[in-house]
Design a protein around this motif. Structure first.
Motif, PDB file in Angstrom:
ATOM      1  N   TRP A 156       0.834  -1.205   0.000  1.00  0.00           N
ATOM      2  CA  TRP A 156       0.000   0.000   0.000  1.00  0.00           C
ATOM      3  C   TRP A 156       0.869   1.257   0.000  1.00  0.00           C
ATOM      4  CZ3 TRP A 156      -0.668   4.155   3.345  1.00  0.00           C
ATOM      5  CH2 TRP A 156      -1.791   4.961   3.093  1.00  0.00           C
ATOM      6  N   LEU A 157       1.904   1.282   0.826  1.00  0.00           N
ATOM      7  CA  LEU A 157       2.787   2.446   0.886  1.00  0.00           C
ATOM      8  C   LEU A 157       3.520   2.673  -0.437  1.00  0.00           C
ATOM      9  CD1 LEU A 157       4.339   2.165   4.458  1.00  0.00           C
ATOM     10  CD2 LEU A 157       3.044   4.108   3.568  1.00  0.00           C
ATOM     11  N   PRO A 207       4.685   9.606  -2.805  1.00  0.00           N
ATOM     12  CA  PRO A 207       4.557   8.540  -1.804  1.00  0.00           C
ATOM     13  C   PRO A 207       4.707   9.096  -0.394  1.00  0.00           C
ATOM     14  CG  PRO A 207       5.972   7.839  -3.607  1.00  0.00           C
ATOM     15  CD  PRO A 207       5.717   9.299  -3.823  1.00  0.00           C
ATOM     16  N   TYR A 208       3.977   8.518   0.539  1.00  0.00           N
ATOM     17  CA  TYR A 208       4.016   9.009   1.916  1.00  0.00           C
ATOM     18  C   TYR A 208       5.422   8.953   2.502  1.00  0.00           C
ATOM     19  CZ  TYR A 208      -1.099   9.047   2.037  1.00  0.00           C
ATOM     20  OH  TYR A 208      -2.423   9.317   1.806  1.00  0.00           O
ATOM     21  N   THR A 209       6.208   7.971   2.108  1.00  0.00           N
ATOM     22  CA  THR A 209       7.561   7.847   2.656  1.00  0.00           C
ATOM     23  C   THR A 209       8.508   8.922   2.127  1.00  0.00           C
ATOM     24  OG1 THR A 209       7.956   6.154   0.965  1.00  0.00           O
ATOM     25  CG2 THR A 209       7.456   5.392   3.198  1.00  0.00           C
ATOM     26  N   GLU A 210       8.055   9.729   1.169  1.00  0.00           N
ATOM     27  CA  GLU A 210       8.825  10.896   0.732  1.00  0.00           C
ATOM     28  C   GLU A 210       8.407  12.149   1.496  1.00  0.00           C
ATOM     29  OE1 GLU A 210       8.890  11.557  -3.454  1.00  0.00           O
ATOM     30  OE2 GLU A 210       9.455   9.491  -3.939  1.00  0.00           O
ATOM     31  N   LEU A 211       7.322  12.025   2.265  1.00  0.00           N
ATOM     32  CA  LEU A 211       6.818  13.160   3.040  1.00  0.00           C
ATOM     33  C   LEU A 211       7.411  13.158   4.441  1.00  0.00           C
ATOM     34  CD1 LEU A 211       4.768  15.282   1.883  1.00  0.00           C
ATOM     35  CD2 LEU A 211       4.872  13.154   0.606  1.00  0.00           C
ATOM     36  N   TYR A 251      14.417   6.207   7.900  1.00  0.00           N
ATOM     37  CA  TYR A 251      14.964   6.974   9.018  1.00  0.00           C
ATOM     38  C   TYR A 251      16.314   6.463   9.526  1.00  0.00           C
ATOM     39  CZ  TYR A 251      10.070   8.560   9.592  1.00  0.00           C
ATOM     40  OH  TYR A 251       8.813   9.081   9.411  1.00  0.00           O
ATOM     41  N   GLY A 252      16.697   5.251   9.125  1.00  0.00           N
ATOM     42  CA  GLY A 252      17.886   4.658   9.702  1.00  0.00           C
ATOM     43  C   GLY A 252      17.630   4.071  11.077  1.00  0.00           C
ATOM     44  N   ILE A 253      16.355   3.840  11.419  1.00  0.00           N
ATOM     45  CA  ILE A 253      15.987   3.280  12.713  1.00  0.00           C
ATOM     46  C   ILE A 253      15.518   1.843  12.507  1.00  0.00           C
ATOM     47  CG2 ILE A 253      14.428   3.461  14.696  1.00  0.00           C
ATOM     48  CD1 ILE A 253      14.352   6.459  14.263  1.00  0.00           C
ATOM     49  N   PHE A 283      10.776  19.167   3.136  1.00  0.00           N
ATOM     50  CA  PHE A 283      10.877  17.800   2.622  1.00  0.00           C
ATOM     51  C   PHE A 283      12.172  17.614   1.825  1.00  0.00           C
ATOM     52  CE2 PHE A 283       6.211  18.685   2.700  1.00  0.00           C
ATOM     53  CZ  PHE A 283       5.900  17.842   3.760  1.00  0.00           C
ATOM     54  N   PRO A 284      12.665  16.378   1.729  1.00  0.00           N
ATOM     55  CA  PRO A 284      13.900  16.124   0.980  1.00  0.00           C
ATOM     56  C   PRO A 284      13.824  16.508  -0.490  1.00  0.00           C
ATOM     57  CG  PRO A 284      13.388  14.252   2.390  1.00  0.00           C
ATOM     58  CD  PRO A 284      12.187  15.161   2.436  1.00  0.00           C
TER      59      PRO A 284
END
Length: 340
Positions: free
Chosen positions: A155-156, A167-171, A209-211, A335-336
């Motif tokens: 979905w993501l 995409p949400y992961t770019e936000l 995030y690197g987490i 944002f990046p």
């Protein structure tokens, strides 16, 4: 060979050494001058962050904190990525209702599913916490952990934010990505402590995030060990196990980390208790709230927001002297994908 000629090799050798030393010193000076937070505007907020990190990492200093105790906890929604116009996981749940509706004809007349199918978000919210929990149970359980992870990741990968069309992961917030890296470069261990579902976050937080997954704490449902066709699986049951929000955040921190953070970062009243817990010590500590004040580059909201309300925590920050980020003032970019 005359005397002048005989001295040339020595002269050129010495000049080379001097030139090498000059270059080396220049590189060192440049490295020291590199800004670890380039997307943050210079000011009191950025200075407070840098000063805190310097003070707790200076060996021999009165505020020095050993690396093993440098724990930093971050809320996710609204702190690390965009939470408007609704929480990302809520958008996922709404889409899941639409996808599963053909298997549940009873949803056409049952709330909150009836409102979801009618695209009536106000009706969904009117069902209250009970309705939202019912929707989560219907769309997030009855499958294995692996199956849920694959569904959420899929979905993501396909879904995009309604305003930014990305995409949400770019936000995710570029200044906060820099802050995470800056802290880790100075011996901090960074954790996510979020009211969002832990299994919804874990599949992608390390990449974004690197987490790593083991440093993600969130709300969760009960899991049950089962053997299906001889294969061991963990089934997600329609029962709430733990809600990692408000008072639940300090509880989750103690249960899963076992150390009080020395730095905590949030953006809403749901993060208040985590920041209070972090600041309730005479030892060095740092508490920060992200205040969304930029309607042009992102959103502007606080005390009356349906999602990410910042009211009591904002008053507490003023009272206790916590650091408050003014997004419009303190961030060069949000944002990046924005040009630096």
């Amino acid at each position: 060979m005359n005397q002048l000629t005989s001295k040339r090799p020595t002269f050129y050798y010495c000049r080379s050494i001097l030139w090498f030393l000059f270059l080396s010193l220049s590189v060192v000076a440049h490295a020291r001058s590199i800004d670890p937070l380039p997307s943050w505007n210079n000011g009191t907020t950025k200075s407070a962050i840098v000063q805190f990190v310097k003070s707790v990492t200076k060996k021999g200093g009165q505020d020095f904190v050993p690396p093993s105790e440098r724990i930093a906890t971050f809320d996710n929604d609204g702190t690390l990525w965009c939470e408007q116009p609704m929480y990302v996981q809520l958008a996922f749940a709404l889409d899941r209702v639409q996808a599963l509706a053909p298997e549940h004809p009873e949803w056409k007349t049952t709330e909150p599913f009836k409102s979801v199918l009618a695209n009536d978000i106000k009706g969904v919210m009117a069902s209250g916490d009970h309705g939202l929990v019912e929707m989560i149970m219907a769309t997030h359980t009855g499958m294995t952990v692996e199956e849920f992870n694959q569904i959420s990741k899929y979905w993501l990968a396909l879904s995009k934010h309604p305003k930014f069309k990305r995409p949400y992961t770019e936000l995710v917030y570029q200044p906060m990505l820099e802050l995470l890296s800056y802290l880790r470069a100075n011996g901090f261990k960074t954790y996510i402590v979020s009211g969002g579902g832990v299994e919804f976050m874990r599949p992608w937080t390390e990449k974004v995030y690197g987490i790593p997954p083991e440093q993600v704490i969130g709300s969760n449902v009960k899991n049950k060990y089962e053997l299906i066709n001889g294969k061991p699986v963990l089934m997600r049951l329609p029962e709430i196990n733990f809600v990692d929000d408000n008072e639940g955040k300090p509880v989750g921190i103690q249960q899963f980390i076992g150390r009080r953070p020395i730095a905590a970062f949030g953006n809403s009243d749901g993060d208040l208790q985590m920041l209070q817990w972090t600041a309730a010590t005479n030892a060095p500590h740092f508490a920060l709230l992200v205040h969304h004040t930029d309607a042009e580059r992102e959103y502007a909201y606080d005390r009356n927001a349906d999602f990410g309300r910042l009211d009591t925590a904002l008053d507490e920050a003023t009272k206790k002297g916590w650091t408050v980020v003014d997004m419009k003032k303190d961030w060069k970019r949000v944002f990046p994908f924005e040009k630096p």
